[in-house]
Design a protein around this motif. Sequence first.
Motif, PDB file in Angstrom:
ATOM      1  N   LEU A 102      53.981   9.576  34.555  1.00 22.23           N
ATOM      2  CA  LEU A 102      52.703   9.117  35.263  1.00 22.23           C
ATOM      3  C   LEU A 102      52.324  10.308  36.399  1.00 22.23           C
ATOM      4  O   LEU A 102      51.487  10.848  36.580  1.00 22.23           O
ATOM      5  CB  LEU A 102      52.505   7.587  35.878  1.00 22.23           C
ATOM      6  N   LEU A 103      53.429  10.608  37.105  1.00 29.91           N
ATOM      7  CA  LEU A 103      53.451  11.464  38.170  1.00 29.91           C
ATOM      8  C   LEU A 103      52.978  12.915  37.892  1.00 29.91           C
ATOM      9  O   LEU A 103      52.228  13.528  38.350  1.00 29.91           O
ATOM     10  CB  LEU A 103      55.014  11.351  38.903  1.00 29.91           C
TER      11      LEU A 103
ATOM     12  N   GLN B 263      49.555  15.140  38.802  1.00 29.18           N
ATOM     13  CA  GLN B 263      49.634  16.325  39.712  1.00 29.18           C
ATOM     14  C   GLN B 263      48.445  17.208  39.645  1.00 29.18           C
ATOM     15  O   GLN B 263      48.010  17.329  38.305  1.00 29.18           O
ATOM     16  CB  GLN B 263      50.931  16.879  39.411  1.00 29.18           C
ATOM     17  N   ASN B 264      48.199  17.914  40.573  1.00 29.30           N
ATOM     18  CA  ASN B 264      47.355  19.117  40.485  1.00 29.30           C
ATOM     19  C   ASN B 264      47.674  20.172  39.867  1.00 29.30           C
ATOM     20  O   ASN B 264      48.802  20.390  39.576  1.00 29.30           O
ATOM     21  CB  ASN B 264      46.936  19.627  42.025  1.00 29.30           C
TER      22      ASN B 264
ATOM     23  N   GLY C 167      53.733  23.402  42.153  1.00 29.50           N
ATOM     24  CA  GLY C 167      54.439  22.362  41.683  1.00 29.50           C
ATOM     25  C   GLY C 167      55.715  22.329  42.166  1.00 29.50           C
ATOM     26  O   GLY C 167      56.302  22.579  43.249  1.00 29.50           O
ATOM     27  N   LEU C 168      56.785  21.747  41.205  1.00 26.35           N
ATOM     28  CA  LEU C 168      58.251  21.906  41.736  1.00 26.35           C
ATOM     29  C   LEU C 168      58.904  23.009  41.860  1.00 26.35           C
ATOM     30  O   LEU C 168      59.637  23.124  42.594  1.00 26.35           O
ATOM     31  CB  LEU C 168      59.113  21.131  40.466  1.00 26.35           C
ATOM     32  N   GLY C 169      58.232  24.069  41.275  1.00 21.46           N
ATOM     33  CA  GLY C 169      58.924  25.415  41.650  1.00 21.46           C
ATOM     34  C   GLY C 169      58.944  25.919  43.030  1.00 21.46           C
ATOM     35  O   GLY C 169      59.852  26.397  43.719  1.00 21.46           O
ATOM     36  N   GLY C 170      57.557  25.528  43.611  1.00 22.61           N
ATOM     37  CA  GLY C 170      57.518  25.834  45.105  1.00 22.61           C
ATOM     38  C   GLY C 170      58.426  24.787  46.051  1.00 22.61           C
ATOM     39  O   GLY C 170      58.698  25.233  47.201  1.00 22.61           O
TER      40      GLY C 170
ATOM     41  N   ILE D 157      53.196  13.610  46.340  1.00 24.91           N
ATOM     42  CA  ILE D 157      53.519  13.324  44.867  1.00 24.91           C
ATOM     43  C   ILE D 157      54.530  14.208  44.332  1.00 24.91           C
ATOM     44  O   ILE D 157      55.460  13.996  43.566  1.00 24.91           O
ATOM     45  CB  ILE D 157      52.148  13.737  44.041  1.00 24.91           C
ATOM     46  N   SER D 158      54.464  15.733  44.777  1.00 24.17           N
ATOM     47  CA  SER D 158      55.583  16.524  44.248  1.00 24.17           C
ATOM     48  C   SER D 158      57.081  16.159  44.538  1.00 24.17           C
ATOM     49  O   SER D 158      58.092  16.407  43.859  1.00 24.17           O
ATOM     50  CB  SER D 158      55.239  18.007  44.487  1.00 24.17           C
ATOM     51  N   LYS D 159      56.918  15.669  45.990  1.00 20.79           N
ATOM     52  CA  LYS D 159      58.372  15.066  46.471  1.00 20.79           C
ATOM     53  C   LYS D 159      58.961  14.078  45.582  1.00 20.79           C
ATOM     54  O   LYS D 159      60.162  13.994  45.344  1.00 20.79           O
ATOM     55  CB  LYS D 159      58.088  14.686  47.948  1.00 20.79           C
ATOM     56  N   THR D 160      57.942  13.036  45.556  1.00 10.56           N
ATOM     57  CA  THR D 160      58.396  11.932  44.732  1.00 10.56           C
ATOM     58  C   THR D 160      58.761  12.317  42.990  1.00 10.56           C
ATOM     59  O   THR D 160      59.872  11.775  42.567  1.00 10.56           O
ATOM     60  CB  THR D 160      57.361  10.893  44.774  1.00 10.56           C
ATOM     61  N   THR D 161      58.004  13.112  42.681  1.00  9.56           N
ATOM     62  CA  THR D 161      58.439  13.636  41.256  1.00  9.56           C
ATOM     63  C   THR D 161      59.885  14.217  41.196  1.00  9.56           C
ATOM     64  O   THR D 161      60.588  14.098  40.618  1.00  9.56           O
ATOM     65  CB  THR D 161      57.388  14.591  40.843  1.00  9.56           C
ATOM     66  N   PHE D 162      60.239  15.427  42.562  1.00 10.95           N
ATOM     67  CA  PHE D 162      61.569  15.883  42.667  1.00 10.95           C
ATOM     68  C   PHE D 162      62.638  14.643  42.743  1.00 10.95           C
ATOM     69  O   PHE D 162      63.528  14.570  41.948  1.00 10.95           O
ATOM     70  CB  PHE D 162      61.489  16.626  43.877  1.00 10.95           C
TER      71      PHE D 162
END
Length: 118
Positions: free
Chosen positions: A21-22, A26-27, A32-35, A53-58
Amino acid sequence: MGVVKAILMVAFVIICVLLVLLVMIQNDEGGGLGGLLSGSGSAAFGSHSASVISKTTFVLVVLFILDAFFIARLNRKPAVKQTLSPEVQEAVDTTTGEAAEDFEWWKSLDNSSNKAAE
């Protein structure tokens, strides 16, 4: 151990659903996660702040990997020793329906080739 396995499996399913879901919400900015890990971004000297959102995904990705590792560790089979007691060997033979010597077919080939060479 059964309760721990059940808890880990339920947590694994929940983490998987949340992770899917996350990622879906995401935009499409390309950061994304690479950044998040490298600190790259549009600002100079890495002052880019990652979104929630990207921190939670990580965090969920890390939990996913750890949970998968612990599930694999709990579900591994014990190593079989080379020398088995006669009782254990008999139990293996009755379980598999075949004698354990039948699985070592290459030994009989070695013996027959040695006899043929003589």
